[in-house]
Design a protein around this motif. Structure first.
Motif, PDB file in Angstrom:
ATOM      1  N   ALA A   1       0.834  -1.206   0.000  1.00  0.00           N
ATOM      2  CA  ALA A   1       0.000   0.000   0.000  1.00  0.00           C
ATOM      3  C   ALA A   1       0.864   1.250   0.000  1.00  0.00           C
ATOM      4  N   GLN A   2       2.026   1.174   0.654  1.00  0.00           N
ATOM      5  CA  GLN A   2       2.912   2.336   0.737  1.00  0.00           C
ATOM      6  C   GLN A   2       3.500   2.716  -0.618  1.00  0.00           C
ATOM      7  N   GLN A   3       3.591   1.756  -1.526  1.00  0.00           N
ATOM      8  CA  GLN A   3       4.165   2.038  -2.846  1.00  0.00           C
ATOM      9  C   GLN A   3       3.118   2.015  -3.959  1.00  0.00           C
ATOM     10  N   GLU A   4       1.863   2.178  -3.581  1.00  0.00           N
ATOM     11  CA  GLU A   4       0.804   2.107  -4.594  1.00  0.00           C
ATOM     12  C   GLU A   4       0.969   3.192  -5.660  1.00  0.00           C
ATOM     13  N   ARG A   5       1.355   4.385  -5.247  1.00  0.00           N
ATOM     14  CA  ARG A   5       1.509   5.450  -6.251  1.00  0.00           C
ATOM     15  C   ARG A   5       2.572   5.078  -7.275  1.00  0.00           C
ATOM     16  N   GLU A   6       3.699   4.548  -6.800  1.00  0.00           N
ATOM     17  CA  GLU A   6       4.756   4.145  -7.724  1.00  0.00           C
ATOM     18  C   GLU A   6       4.292   2.989  -8.619  1.00  0.00           C
ATOM     19  N   ALA A   7       3.480   2.098  -8.039  1.00  0.00           N
ATOM     20  CA  ALA A   7       2.973   0.970  -8.833  1.00  0.00           C
ATOM     21  C   ALA A   7       2.036   1.465  -9.933  1.00  0.00           C
ATOM     22  N   ARG A   8       1.216   2.438  -9.618  1.00  0.00           N
ATOM     23  CA  ARG A   8       0.305   2.976 -10.634  1.00  0.00           C
ATOM     24  C   ARG A   8       1.071   3.751 -11.706  1.00  0.00           C
ATOM     25  N   ASP A   9       2.125   4.433 -11.302  1.00  0.00           N
ATOM     26  CA  ASP A   9       2.984   5.097 -12.295  1.00  0.00           C
ATOM     27  C   ASP A   9       3.618   4.055 -13.224  1.00  0.00           C
ATOM     28  N   LEU A  10       4.015   2.933 -12.642  1.00  0.00           N
ATOM     29  CA  LEU A  10       4.627   1.881 -13.437  1.00  0.00           C
ATOM     30  C   LEU A  10       3.599   1.270 -14.402  1.00  0.00           C
ATOM     31  N   ALA A  11       2.384   1.078 -13.917  1.00  0.00           N
ATOM     32  CA  ALA A  11       1.330   0.556 -14.788  1.00  0.00           C
ATOM     33  C   ALA A  11       1.059   1.524 -15.934  1.00  0.00           C
ATOM     34  N   ALA A  12       1.090   2.818 -15.635  1.00  0.00           N
ATOM     35  CA  ALA A  12       0.881   3.816 -16.696  1.00  0.00           C
ATOM     36  C   ALA A  12       2.011   3.756 -17.717  1.00  0.00           C
ATOM     37  N   ARG A  13       3.230   3.515 -17.241  1.00  0.00           N
ATOM     38  CA  ARG A  13       4.375   3.393 -18.142  1.00  0.00           C
ATOM     39  C   ARG A  13       4.199   2.188 -19.082  1.00  0.00           C
ATOM     40  N   LEU A  14       3.570   1.134 -18.560  1.00  0.00           N
ATOM     41  CA  LEU A  14       3.348  -0.066 -19.370  1.00  0.00           C
ATOM     42  C   LEU A  14       2.172   0.090 -20.330  1.00  0.00           C
ATOM     43  N   GLY A  15       1.317   1.075 -20.078  1.00  0.00           N
ATOM     44  CA  GLY A  15       0.194   1.329 -20.983  1.00  0.00           C
ATOM     45  C   GLY A  15      -0.756   0.149 -21.051  1.00  0.00           C
ATOM     46  N   ASN A  16      -1.124  -0.248 -22.269  1.00  0.00           N
ATOM     47  CA  ASN A  16      -2.100  -1.329 -22.411  1.00  0.00           C
ATOM     48  C   ASN A  16      -1.516  -2.706 -22.101  1.00  0.00           C
ATOM     49  N   ARG A  17      -0.238  -2.760 -21.751  1.00  0.00           N
ATOM     50  CA  ARG A  17       0.345  -4.031 -21.301  1.00  0.00           C
ATOM     51  C   ARG A  17      -0.061  -4.343 -19.855  1.00  0.00           C
ATOM     52  N   ALA A  18      -0.542  -3.330 -19.121  1.00  0.00           N
ATOM     53  CA  ALA A  18      -0.889  -3.505 -17.709  1.00  0.00           C
ATOM     54  C   ALA A  18      -2.368  -3.840 -17.558  1.00  0.00           C
ATOM     55  N   ALA A  19      -2.641  -4.921 -16.807  1.00  0.00           N
ATOM     56  CA  ALA A  19      -4.032  -5.287 -16.520  1.00  0.00           C
ATOM     57  C   ALA A  19      -4.576  -4.508 -15.339  1.00  0.00           C
ATOM     58  N   GLY A  20      -3.687  -4.058 -14.444  1.00  0.00           N
ATOM     59  CA  GLY A  20      -4.115  -3.331 -13.262  1.00  0.00           C
ATOM     60  C   GLY A  20      -3.044  -3.371 -12.193  1.00  0.00           C
ATOM     61  N   VAL A  21      -3.420  -2.931 -10.987  1.00  0.00           N
ATOM     62  CA  VAL A  21      -2.503  -2.851  -9.849  1.00  0.00           C
ATOM     63  C   VAL A  21      -3.130  -3.561  -8.657  1.00  0.00           C
ATOM     64  N   CYS A  22      -2.326  -4.325  -7.949  1.00  0.00           N
ATOM     65  CA  CYS A  22      -2.728  -4.938  -6.681  1.00  0.00           C
ATOM     66  C   CYS A  22      -1.743  -4.456  -5.624  1.00  0.00           C
ATOM     67  N   ALA A  23      -2.179  -3.542  -4.775  1.00  0.00           N
ATOM     68  CA  ALA A  23      -1.291  -2.930  -3.780  1.00  0.00           C
ATOM     69  C   ALA A  23      -1.557  -3.496  -2.390  1.00  0.00           C
ATOM     70  N   GLY A  24      -1.688  -4.812  -2.306  1.00  0.00           N
ATOM     71  CA  GLY A  24      -2.029  -5.437  -1.035  1.00  0.00           C
ATOM     72  C   GLY A  24      -0.920  -6.226  -0.380  1.00  0.00           C
ATOM     73  N   ALA A  25       0.294  -6.179  -0.910  1.00  0.00           N
ATOM     74  CA  ALA A  25       1.386  -6.971  -0.333  1.00  0.00           C
ATOM     75  C   ALA A  25       1.713  -6.493   1.082  1.00  0.00           C
ATOM     76  N   VAL A  26       1.959  -7.437   1.981  1.00  0.00           N
ATOM     77  CA  VAL A  26       2.356  -7.126   3.358  1.00  0.00           C
ATOM     78  C   VAL A  26       3.467  -8.081   3.783  1.00  0.00           C
ATOM     79  N   MET A  27       4.098  -7.765   4.906  1.00  0.00           N
ATOM     80  CA  MET A  27       5.203  -8.592   5.411  1.00  0.00           C
ATOM     81  C   MET A  27       4.751 -10.022   5.670  1.00  0.00           C
ATOM     82  N   HIS A  28       5.661 -10.942   5.454  1.00  0.00           N
ATOM     83  CA  HIS A  28       5.519 -12.351   5.814  1.00  0.00           C
ATOM     84  C   HIS A  28       4.471 -13.098   4.976  1.00  0.00           C
ATOM     85  N   THR A  29       3.926 -12.460   3.957  1.00  0.00           N
ATOM     86  CA  THR A  29       3.056 -13.101   2.957  1.00  0.00           C
ATOM     87  C   THR A  29       1.969 -13.988   3.586  1.00  0.00           C
ATOM     88  N   PRO A  30       1.017 -13.377   4.283  1.00  0.00           N
ATOM     89  CA  PRO A  30      -0.092 -14.172   4.832  1.00  0.00           C
ATOM     90  C   PRO A  30      -0.880 -14.845   3.709  1.00  0.00           C
TER      91      PRO A  30
END
Length: 355
Positions: free
Chosen positions: A42-71
């Motif tokens: 969640a803390q890097q969601e803005r950067e992830a969305r910028d990256l998705a925009a850079r990929l254009g139509n290659r990007a399906a979307g963004v999932c900003a739900g990663a957290v420590m220890h991978t529950p």
């Protein structure tokens, strides 16, 4: 004479340099992907969305739900998200949390995975997944978990906060230290471990002095890459077992926990793995690598006590019990009393003890 050994190289494609993020679209195309899901915290969601925009139509979307220890429950939601979007690949942006989520999705779907690290965690260079269920963290190793492409861009680390840079770098050093005495170690891994540790020992003080020092940031990312390869090639021992227990059971911050625990495990193994620990000491200019490692952390402003990370003192016994219940191989045998004493010193921030 060099003894016989087996070395299994990691098959990742690595793109390393400055400004290399611009090459991500061509890396996606190279894999024939059309709809990649970008993963982040969640803390890097803005950067992830910028990256998705850079990929254009290659990007399906963004999932900003990663957290420590991978529950596992977080992974289940992410898999559902990826499936619903019709994603045919993954791009994980961030550190161990984001890349770990990518691996967990790969385990369940087999999707191609491109990792774009922004810390020094090293997860991108290992076929290892650590995930947490009901407060217990377990790990598994499968070749298919290794990201197929890793894109290292030094520019992405220039804004990494100094405290996180330091603990992430100490985490990377821990990978290489354990590789020096790992059961599956070999001369090739030893060379990479020593080079990785040396690069980070140069880089971290320089980053503390000047966080935008591009040369130091490059050294740190290079060192983290090598240390990650070591972890992926030679496996884990007591240090990683303790950190997995502490993280999974008490939800302690990953890199900070590695930073606190490492000096104590180095001291614990100092006699049983004298040659390996001696190599670490030589890189640090001392015969007492454990004490030097703790002093380095303190000098860099990193934590040196588990109690400062939120671990309750009453949890020491539980952690020792869990660590001996299903131990990783270690050059020195482990028992609950010895680990209780080690963890008590780490909890209090006491000096490491060679016994």
């Amino acid at each position: 004479m060099i003894p016989g050994f087996v070395y299994q190289g990691t098959p990742s494609r690595v793109v390393f340099g400055t400004g290399t993020l611009a090459r991500l679209p061509e890396e996606v195309d190279r894999l024939g992907l059309r709809r990649v899901l970008v993963l982040s915290t969640a803390q890097q969601e803005r950067e992830a969305r910028d990256l998705a925009a850079r990929l254009g139509n290659r990007a399906a979307g963004v999932c900003a739900g990663a957290v420590m220890h991978t529950p596992v429950e977080v992974t289940a939601r992410a898999v559902e998200h990826a499936t619903g979007l019709g994603a045919d690949g993954l791009v994980s942006l961030g550190g161990g949390s984001s890349i770990g989520l990518g691996k967990a999705i790969v385990l369940r779907t087999g999707l191609p995975h491109i990792a774009v690290p922004t810390t020094y965690a090293g997860s991108e260079m290992t076929p290892i997944l650590g995930q947490t269920r009901d407060g217990i963290k377990t790990t598994q190793r499968e070749p298919g978990l290794l990201p197929g492409t890793v894109l290292y861009d030094v520019d992405l680390t220039l804004s990494l906060p100094v405290p996180m840079s330091v603990t992430s770098g100490m985490n990377a050093i821990a990978h290489a230290v354990e590789a020096l005495y790992a059961r599956d170690g070999n001369p090739i891994v030893t060379m990479m471990a020593e080079e990785g540790i040396a690069a980070l020992l140069r880089a971290l003080p320089a980053i503390v002095g000047n966080p935008t020092d591009a040369a130091a940031r490059s050294d740190a990312l290079y060192g983290a890459w090598l240390c990650g390869i070591c972890l992926g090639s030679a496996g884990m021992a007591l240090h990683h077992k303790l950190c997995h227990v502490l993280g999974g059971t008490f939800d302690l911050p990953h890199a900070e926990t590695h930073t606190v625990v490492l000096p104590h495990v180095v001291a614990y193994n100092a006699r049983a793995a004298a040659s390996a620990i001696g190599r670490v000491g030589a890189l640090m200019g001392t015969a007492d690598a454990g004490t030097a490692m703790q002093a380095l952390a303190r000098r860099l402003g990193a934590p040196t006590a588990l109690r400062d990370l939120g671990m309750p003192e009453a949890g020491i016994e539980r952690a020792a019990e869990l660590a001996v219940r299903s131990p990783y191989w270690n050059p020195r045998a482990v028992d609950r009393d010895s680990l209780h004493a080690l963890l008590a010193r780490a909890w209090a921030g006491a000096p490491p003890m060679i016994d």
